[in-house]
Design a protein around this motif. Structure first.
Motif, PDB file in Angstrom:
ATOM      1  N   MET A 189       0.985  -1.166   0.008  1.00 18.34           N
ATOM      2  CA  MET A 189      -0.145  -0.098  -0.448  1.00 18.34           C
ATOM      3  C   MET A 189       1.177   1.365   0.300  1.00 18.34           C
ATOM      4  O   MET A 189       1.559   1.447   0.700  1.00 18.34           O
ATOM      5  CB  MET A 189      -0.821  -0.182   0.825  1.00 18.34           C
ATOM      6  N   ARG A 190       0.339   2.449  -0.854  1.00 20.91           N
ATOM      7  CA  ARG A 190       1.408   3.931  -0.991  1.00 20.91           C
ATOM      8  C   ARG A 190       0.323   4.745  -0.520  1.00 20.91           C
ATOM      9  O   ARG A 190      -0.791   4.781  -1.294  1.00 20.91           O
ATOM     10  CB  ARG A 190       1.752   3.891  -2.342  1.00 20.91           C
ATOM     11  N   ILE A 191       1.546   5.209   0.363  1.00 19.97           N
ATOM     12  CA  ILE A 191       0.069   6.379   0.979  1.00 19.97           C
ATOM     13  C   ILE A 191       0.649   7.662   1.152  1.00 19.97           C
ATOM     14  O   ILE A 191       1.340   7.267   1.554  1.00 19.97           O
ATOM     15  CB  ILE A 191       0.122   6.031   2.802  1.00 19.97           C
ATOM     16  N   ILE A 192       0.253   8.567   0.122  1.00 21.56           N
ATOM     17  CA  ILE A 192       0.566  10.245   0.623  1.00 21.56           C
ATOM     18  C   ILE A 192       0.327  10.862   1.656  1.00 21.56           C
ATOM     19  O   ILE A 192      -0.777  10.533   1.831  1.00 21.56           O
ATOM     20  CB  ILE A 192      -0.131  10.635  -0.943  1.00 21.56           C
ATOM     21  N   LEU A 193       1.192  10.989   2.622  1.00 18.40           N
ATOM     22  CA  LEU A 193       0.820  11.833   3.551  1.00 18.40           C
ATOM     23  C   LEU A 193       1.433  13.003   3.355  1.00 18.40           C
ATOM     24  O   LEU A 193       2.344  13.662   3.269  1.00 18.40           O
ATOM     25  CB  LEU A 193       1.492  10.934   5.038  1.00 18.40           C
ATOM     26  N   VAL A 194       0.211  13.839   4.014  1.00 22.70           N
ATOM     27  CA  VAL A 194       0.061  15.692   3.823  1.00 22.70           C
ATOM     28  C   VAL A 194       0.797  15.955   4.434  1.00 22.70           C
ATOM     29  O   VAL A 194       0.226  16.300   5.799  1.00 22.70           O
ATOM     30  CB  VAL A 194      -0.464  16.111   2.931  1.00 22.70           C
ATOM     31  N   LEU A 195       1.452  17.172   5.261  1.00 19.80           N
ATOM     32  CA  LEU A 195       2.613  17.920   6.020  1.00 19.80           C
ATOM     33  C   LEU A 195       2.356  19.421   5.872  1.00 19.80           C
ATOM     34  O   LEU A 195       3.024  19.797   4.745  1.00 19.80           O
ATOM     35  CB  LEU A 195       3.236  16.542   7.406  1.00 19.80           C
ATOM     36  N   SER A 196       2.825  20.173   7.034  1.00 14.91           N
ATOM     37  CA  SER A 196       3.421  20.985   6.128  1.00 14.91           C
ATOM     38  C   SER A 196       5.152  21.455   6.372  1.00 14.91           C
ATOM     39  O   SER A 196       5.509  22.180   5.105  1.00 14.91           O
ATOM     40  CB  SER A 196       3.017  22.225   7.695  1.00 14.91           C
ATOM     41  N   LYS A 197       5.608  20.527   6.680  1.00 15.72           N
ATOM     42  CA  LYS A 197       7.334  20.193   6.555  1.00 15.72           C
ATOM     43  C   LYS A 197       7.431  18.880   7.027  1.00 15.72           C
ATOM     44  O   LYS A 197       6.401  18.193   7.592  1.00 15.72           O
ATOM     45  CB  LYS A 197       7.776  21.686   6.516  1.00 15.72           C
ATOM     46  N   ALA A 198       8.770  18.055   6.801  1.00 13.59           N
ATOM     47  CA  ALA A 198       9.219  16.903   7.093  1.00 13.59           C
ATOM     48  C   ALA A 198       9.134  16.702   8.569  1.00 13.59           C
ATOM     49  O   ALA A 198       9.872  18.242   9.162  1.00 13.59           O
ATOM     50  CB  ALA A 198      10.003  16.257   6.567  1.00 13.59           C
TER      51      ALA A 198
END
Length: 404
Positions: A1-10
């Motif tokens: 499973m490939r998940i895109i995690l959206v954050l303001s920065k790492a």
């Protein structure tokens, strides 16, 4: 499973809830792609990080480049996004603007899109739909307790487009419902967790001549440090010998130091600034009482770490703190914005016998080991994402490819 995690920065090393979430998913064989708004020095700590914009003078150019690449390499997806935006009532100008701030996400392939904070999903509500994948959202204290106060109905489109909601505490879920979240939409509570290997030693309490108090927090209004300093002034006036360490930095630092000075507490209170995670744990382990006087708090990792370290905890009743600490069983919960209540509770604890204090310390340690381990958190995140795929099949499986 490939998940895109959206954050303001790492996330940095001390943001343990996010870092442990990423490492846990990767440990279980899943790929996590970080799509961040801004580049940072932490990017190199992760395998796949894609930033919306670069720093310096070329950030506007990088935004334009990202938009052009999207139309060149993902024209179908770009057109779908614009169509969904128009159906949502956006003007062409607003739709293009929203596409620009989402271009680094829309160019990627994945099976799930997850926003680490709900405010990051604002103006990106149609991204997952354009990609043909389910959308998960996490809410934190700021997302549902503060942001909606300035932005009415800010989450309406987010609630409508999301597949599954993650929240840290029951109070945050109540806030989300108050701001329009439909509880019939799938939702799951996943709390922060700790690495038990860092807290194996069981602390044995001893009598001390000077009471050691500590707080670990960002120095801003939400953390309520002013109330703890007022309580410290009362302790001094009561003749209690103590020393209070405050670890952390933030915009309120100068104001808090000034108050400390004019109240003649500068020899009783030490501002340590920002310490490494290991240094912070060492200081917590040496302290007697951990104080978290927050006005607003989603859950608070530092309080978990304090309990695991054998530190007696006095916390306010701000949202998730009342779940984090069980009153009179694993610590004490006092009314928020109430310095007198903090003062009275510290006096009460100071008069307790060592054996009675040890019972509280052991209860807290046992509960942490039963309920707040990384293994439990890892299993919860797997359930969260796998449930999303089961409940929402991909609408366009052809969009999912092995490459980027």
């Amino acid at each position: 499973m490939r998940i895109i995690l959206v954050l303001s920065k790492a996330p940095i090393y001390s943001e343990t809830f996010l870092t442990s979430k990423i490492r846990g998913l990767e440990k279980n064989g899943h790929e996590v792609v970080l799509c961040v708004d801004t580049k940072s020095s932490e990017d190199k700590a992760y395998d796949r990080v894609y930033a919306l914009k670069s720093t310096g003078y070329f950030h506007k150019l990088s935004l334009l480049q990202g938009l052009m690449e999207l139309f060149i390499f993902r024209p179908g997806r770009a057109i779908r996004f614009l169509q969904f935006e128009r159906k949502s009532g956006m003007s062409i100008g607003t739709a293009l603007k929203n596409m620009t701030i989402s271009s680094h996400i829309l160019k990627r392939d994945a099976e799930i899109l997850h926003f680490g904070f709900s405010t990051l999903a604002k103006n990106r509500e149609n991204v997952a739909k354009a990609m043909g994948i389910p959308m998960g959202v996490s809410i934190r204290g700021y997302d549902t307790s503060i942001y909606p106060l300035k932005h009415k109905n800010s989450h309406k489109m987010i609630w409508e487009q999301m597949t599954r909601l993650h929240y840290l505490s029951d109070d945050l879920l109540k806030d989300a419902i108050y701001h329009g979240f439909n509880p019939e939409i799938a939702h799951q509570k996943i709390t922060p967790a700790l690495n038990p290997d860092l807290f194996r030693v069981r602390k044995q309490l001893i009598e001390k001549n000077t009471l050691q108090l500590i707080t670990v927090a960002r120095l801003n209004w939400k953390k309520g440090i002013m109330y703890a300093i007022k309580a410290a002034k009362m302790l001094m006036d009561s003749g209690i010998k103590f020393h209070y360490q405050i670890i952390g930095s933030g915009e309120d630092e100068a104001r808090l130091k000034y108050i400390t000075r004019i109240w003649c507490l500068h020899e009783r209170i030490t501002f340590r600034g920002k310490l490494s995670h290991n240094q912070t744990i060492e200081e917590i382990q040496k302290a007697d009482i951990f104080i978290m006087p927050s006005v607003q708090e989603g859950f608070c990792n530092a309080v978990l770490e304090a309990q695991a370290s054998g530190c007696l905890c006095v916390v306010s009743d701000a949202q998730g703190l009342a779940e984090n600490v069980l009153h009179e069983r694993t610590g004490w919960v006092v009314p928020r914005r109430n310095a007198r209540a903090i003062h009275n509770k510290v006096l009460e604890i100071n008069k307790m016998s060592i054996s009675d204090k040890q019972v509280i310390v052991n209860n807290a340690k046992d509960r942490i080991e039963r309920q707040y381990t990384l293994d439990i958190q890892d299993a919860s995140w797997l359930e969260f994402f796998e449930s999303m795929l089961k409940s929402t099949p991909l609408k366009n499986p052809d969009l999912i490819k092995e490459g980027f």
